[in-house]
Design a protein around this motif. Structure first.
Motif, short mmCIF file in Angstrom:
data_model
loop_
_atom_site.label_atom_id
_atom_site.label_comp_id
_atom_site.label_asym_id
_atom_site.label_seq_id
_atom_site.Cartn_x
_atom_site.Cartn_y
_atom_site.Cartn_z
N THR A 145 0.87 -1.15 0.08
CA THR A 145 -0.03 -0.08 0.08
C THR A 145 0.78 1.20 0.07
O THR A 145 0.28 2.41 -0.27
N THR A 297 -0.77 3.83 -4.50
CA THR A 297 -1.78 2.89 -5.06
C THR A 297 -2.83 3.64 -5.41
O THR A 297 -3.55 4.61 -4.86
N SER A 298 -3.56 3.15 -6.49
CA SER A 298 -5.01 3.43 -6.88
C SER A 298 -5.80 2.54 -7.55
O SER A 298 -5.13 1.54 -7.86
N ALA A 299 -7.17 2.77 -7.54
CA ALA A 299 -8.06 1.58 -7.85
C ALA A 299 -8.39 1.86 -9.36
O ALA A 299 -9.61 1.40 -9.56
N ARG A 320 -4.83 -3.32 -7.06
CA ARG A 320 -4.74 -1.75 -7.22
C ARG A 320 -3.35 -1.62 -8.02
O ARG A 320 -2.43 -2.38 -7.62
N ARG A 322 0.17 -0.02 -8.63
CA ARG A 322 1.18 0.49 -7.63
C ARG A 322 2.32 1.10 -8.15
O ARG A 322 3.04 0.37 -9.02
#
Length: 347
Positions: A145, A297-299, A320, A322
């Motif tokens: 994360t 991190t992103s969705a 997600r 990274r």
């Protein structure tokens, strides 16, 4: 900072240091020379081994530790395993969820001695330490994360309850200023943010931790004089943390010393500002709040595929994106990634 990227030569926009770092020219050139010497039988081996000592000195400088407190190894799990074996029967270990298994497994493997491991969210570690806590084992920065642990609060809480602190700093040291002397054990693999060949790692030990440990993996390189103390008893180990050294893989260490030397020349604070500025530029472009980590991190759906189509290297963890930013990255890299993610042309 403008001239620093000239020391690296990625053919992609490389946003994947959290998987492995790219070697700077001094490290690559030293490694190449050594392998050429090996190929052609030009030299003996002793100087390849002695470079490990110089790397140890550079690392000690980087993390603010006495060189006598630094042990060398090849993996975090191997180094942490020596620490986990030293904690008492029935010890209670406090760690985090999610946590990388190279830190967790060595403690979980002690279950037959009654050792238990409790997991809490990263931001709750300090408040969860109490009189029943024997060991606090956390990553300084979570690999999945990018979350940065509050090491100040953790150190204070552990000290208040006389608990040992064991830190995996693999995703911190190299970009985040870390004073390793504040903890009982700090392990770090060098092939990520330190940009070294895979196969080198360090363990900084407090005096009270090293006094509890048994050098179960002691071999010739743990000897007081590895080039002379090679045959027969008695046991004669190196002083301080050197008693816990394991035999070095020559070429990995040849590439490690110049990479660490370069980082010390640049300065960790400079690296921190560079990496964090790029990460926050990326966050702003995604419409997300700024953060305190070089890992973002992103969705975003199909993020790694979108980046790959644009020739950009990143990773996915726990579903997600990274993306991780380091010295060889520029603002142009960030903007290229944002364009690929947010403005990819329709097929």
């Amino acid at each position: 900072m403008s001239a620093i990227p000239d020391l690296w030569h990625p053919e992609t926009v490389y946003l994947n240091t959290a998987s492995f770092g790219l070697p700077p020219d001094p490290a690559w050139e030293a490694l190449t020379r050594a392998q050429e010497d090996w190929r052609h039988g030009r030299v003996s081996w002793e100087h390849w081994t002695m470079v490990t000592g110089r790397a140890r000195e550079q690392y000690a400088r980087l993390v603010g530790a006495g060189v006598d407190r630094v042990a060398v190894g090849s993996t975090v799990s191997g180094l942490i395993g020596q620490v986990a074996a030293a904690i008492g029967d029935g010890a209670r270990v406090l760690s985090t969820e999610p946590e990388f298994v190279s830190l967790l497994f060595p403690f979980l493997a002690q279950a037959d001695r009654g050792v238990t491991v409790e997991l809490v969210p990263v931001d709750r570690v300090a408040e969860a330490v109490d009189a029943s806590t024997d060991v606090v084992a956390v990553s300084a920065v979570q690999s999945s994360t990018g979350e940065v642990a509050d090491l100040d609060a953790i150190a204070a809480a552990a000290a208040a309850h006389d608990a040992f602190t064991v830190i995996d700093a693999t995703h911190a040291i190299g970009w985040l200023p870390v004073d390793a002397s504040r903890f009982d054990a700090v392990a770090c693999a060098c092939y990520k943010w330190l940009m070294c060949p895979r196969g080198t790692a360090f363990l900084v030990l407090s005096e009270r931790m090293s006094e509890r440990m048994t050098p179960h993996q002691a071999g010739w390189f743990a000897a007081a004089d590895p080039l002379k103390d090679q045959f027969g008893p008695p046991l004669r180990l190196g002083a301080g943390a050197r008693a816990f050294d394991t035999s070095p893989a020559w070429f990995s260490w040849v590439g490690t010393e110049p990479a660490l030397k370069l980082l010390n020349e640049i300065g960790v604070q400079t690296v921190y500002e560079h990496d964090l500025n790029l990460a926050n530029r990326f966050r702003r472009g995604l419409g997300e709040p700024e953060g305190n980590s070089a890992i973002v991190t992103s969705a975003i759906e199909d993020a790694t595929q979108k980046l790959a189509r644009a020739g950009i290297m990143a990773a996915a963890r726990a579903g997600r994106l990274r993306a991780s930013f380091h010295l060889y990255n520029t603002e142009a890299d960030v903007d290229a990634a944002l364009t690929a993610l947010l403005h990819e042309p329709r097929q």
